[in-house]
Design a protein around this motif. Structure first.
Motif, PDB file in Angstrom:
ATOM      1  N   UNK A  67      11.008 -24.047  81.207  1.00  0.00           N
ATOM      2  CA  UNK A  67      11.861 -23.996  82.404  1.00  0.00           C
ATOM      3  C   UNK A  67      13.320 -24.103  81.947  1.00  0.00           C
ATOM      4  N   UNK A  68      13.886 -22.957  81.630  1.00  0.00           N
ATOM      5  CA  UNK A  68      15.263 -22.910  81.127  1.00  0.00           C
ATOM      6  C   UNK A  68      16.245 -23.128  82.271  1.00  0.00           C
ATOM      7  N   UNK A  69      17.458 -23.599  81.967  1.00  0.00           N
ATOM      8  CA  UNK A  69      18.478 -23.760  83.008  1.00  0.00           C
ATOM      9  C   UNK A  69      18.808 -22.428  83.681  1.00  0.00           C
ATOM     10  N   UNK A  70      19.297 -22.501  84.906  1.00  0.00           N
ATOM     11  CA  UNK A  70      19.573 -21.283  85.686  1.00  0.00           C
ATOM     12  C   UNK A  70      20.704 -20.466  85.095  1.00  0.00           C
ATOM     13  N   UNK A  71      21.580 -21.119  84.322  1.00  0.00           N
ATOM     14  CA  UNK A  71      22.693 -20.373  83.746  1.00  0.00           C
ATOM     15  C   UNK A  71      22.324 -19.641  82.458  1.00  0.00           C
ATOM     16  N   UNK A  72      21.050 -19.720  82.023  1.00  0.00           N
ATOM     17  CA  UNK A  72      20.600 -19.011  80.831  1.00  0.00           C
ATOM     18  C   UNK A  72      20.340 -17.546  81.163  1.00  0.00           C
ATOM     19  N   UNK A  73      20.703 -16.686  80.224  1.00  0.00           N
ATOM     20  CA  UNK A  73      20.388 -15.274  80.375  1.00  0.00           C
ATOM     21  C   UNK A  73      18.929 -15.030  79.979  1.00  0.00           C
ATOM     22  N   UNK A 244      16.022 -27.778  71.884  1.00  0.00           N
ATOM     23  CA  UNK A 244      16.510 -26.625  71.101  1.00  0.00           C
ATOM     24  C   UNK A 244      17.946 -26.863  70.633  1.00  0.00           C
ATOM     25  N   UNK A 245      18.414 -28.065  70.837  1.00  0.00           N
ATOM     26  CA  UNK A 245      19.787 -28.382  70.455  1.00  0.00           C
ATOM     27  C   UNK A 245      19.832 -28.783  68.992  1.00  0.00           C
ATOM     28  N   UNK A 254      26.800 -26.720  76.993  1.00  0.00           N
ATOM     29  CA  UNK A 254      26.075 -26.226  78.163  1.00  0.00           C
ATOM     30  C   UNK A 254      24.556 -26.241  77.968  1.00  0.00           C
ATOM     31  N   UNK A 255      24.087 -26.610  76.777  1.00  0.00           N
ATOM     32  CA  UNK A 255      22.644 -26.655  76.511  1.00  0.00           C
ATOM     33  C   UNK A 255      22.149 -28.075  76.761  1.00  0.00           C
ATOM     34  N   UNK A 256      21.147 -28.244  77.625  1.00  0.00           N
ATOM     35  CA  UNK A 256      20.633 -29.595  77.917  1.00  0.00           C
ATOM     36  C   UNK A 256      19.906 -30.167  76.695  1.00  0.00           C
ATOM     37  N   UNK A 257      19.855 -31.491  76.583  1.00  0.00           N
ATOM     38  CA  UNK A 257      19.184 -32.093  75.413  1.00  0.00           C
ATOM     39  C   UNK A 257      17.681 -31.814  75.378  1.00  0.00           C
TER      40      UNK A 257
END
Length: 383
Positions: A67-73, A244-245, A254-257
């Motif tokens: 479940x990737x963040x909404x701002x991910x392409x 993935x950090x 902008x990448x969540x932990x």
């Protein structure tokens, strides 16, 4: 009188067994039916389920959904799925709030571990095939041929007795000599009996057979323990938190932990592991039963061959420990009973002896053949 003699000759000639064909050596079964069933199930079941798992993987595509963040392409989401599938490390916190990690790598190698299980289950069969089967094949071929030849020798002996009795001027003396020959064991089959006695003192086949079952039992138990370990530690966690950090992305704000991921194939692996484990648990008593077969003699087969004159291996020598090569050979003779042509005929003679009112008149197959040949009119009754 000549008509009755001719009829007796034709009857005795029909009683002879035909010469064994060359296909007998090719058709011998060198595995017991229960052993073949064990090999088919223990090797075939994991291979079949692994094929289904790989087919599921190829048809469904990705085996993980993050479940990737909404701002991910789209490319960033695909990279997240790939990175989390490659790592398969769950990031969580213990009761005290400290960060802990748990590897789920066993889920990724689970299909390949079933391939290893199939190979391990095939090893006991290879041990038997190359260490014991060649010697067992030679033993079975020799013993089957000798048992059939012993039956033929008995019939030819009756043919000879008939000719001698017809040419004898003193029938009573002829039967006296026959009884004396039986008491002094002139009709015994020393080669066959000594060979079987020799096998009674050998332990190579029984050692390999027990080793085969012990290895199979060990591999079954190890596989069941491995599946229990997977269920207790991994197979109750179809969701995990992935990070993935790392590397070049470590400093990206902008990448969540942590990113939540779910294993798509989780239920399939649960069904496969439960199927393999339950079947293997049910097969463990079968393996134990196969090994325990050697703890008692299979006397049913050789007891029929006591109808042969002076063949008393069963009553005189089969009194020792049954853990020897002779008992293994008897089990495989039972599995190859269709190749033993004389068994069905001697079995019929034994049944007729049990149904005869005067059982003392029929002690051996020679006694039965003399009755059929019409010599019972001159043969004295046993006291």
């Amino acid at each position: 009188m000549s008509l009755s003699h001719t009829a007796a000759e034709y009857m005795l000639s029909d009683a002879l067994l035909p010469d064994p064909s060359s296909s007998r050596a090719k058709g011998l079964r060198l595995e017991l039916p229960s052993d073949r069933l064990l090999k088919f199930v223990t090797v075939g079941l994991p291979l079949c389920l692994v094929s289904l798992a790989f087919a599921r993987e190829f048809s469904a595509g990705s085996q993980i959904s993050c479940f990737s963040p909404t701002n991910f392409t789209g490319k960033q989401s695909a990279y997240t799925d790939t990175a989390c599938w490659d790592s398969l490390i769950h990031h969580g916190f213990d009761a005290e709030g400290r960060a802990v990690t748990k590897s789920l790598w066993a889920l990724r190698v689970f299909p390949y571990s079933l391939l290893v299980v199939a190979v391990l289950m095939y090893l006991p069969y290879l041990l038997w095939r190359y260490a014991a089967a060649p010697a067992l094949h030679s033993d079975l071929l020799f013993i089957i041929d000798e048992l059939d030849k012993s039956y033929n020798r008995s019939v030819r002996l009756v043919q000879h007795m008939k000719k001698v009795q017809q040419a004898s001027a003193e029938p009573e003396r002829f039967w006296e000599e026959y009884e004396r020959a039986r008491r002094e064991r002139y009709f015994e089959f020393p080669l066959l009996e000594r060979y079987l006695t020799c096998k009674q003192h050998a332990h190579a086949l029984v050692f390999i057979y027990i080793l085969r079952n012990l290895l199979l039992l060990l591999f079954l138990a190890a596989t069941c323990l491995y599946l229990v370990f997977l269920h207790l530690n991994i197979f109750f966690q179809d969701e995990f938190s992935c990070s993935i950090k790392t590397g070049l992305l470590q400093a990206e704000p902008h990448i969540p932990p942590l990113i939540a991921c779910k294993l798509v194939f989780f239920s399939v692996f649960q069904i496969i592991s439960l199927s393999v484990g339950s079947v293997y648990v049910l097969l463990i008593p079968v393996v134990i039963y196969n090994a325990l077969q050697l703890c008692q003699w299979d006397k049913g087969l050789l007891s029929v061959y006591e109808m042969l004159p002076a063949f008393d291996l069963l009553s005189r020598r089969m009194l020792t420990c049954p853990l020897n090569d002779l008992n293994v050979i008897l089990l495989f003779l039972r599995a190859n009973i269709s190749k033993l042509t004389s068994f069905s005929r001697l079995n019929a003679v034994s049944a007729l002896r049990e149904a005869t009112a005067n059982k003392e008149d029929i002690d051996t197959v020679i006694d039965f053949m003399t009755l059929l040949a019409g010599l019972e009119t001159t043969k004295p009754k046993h006291q």
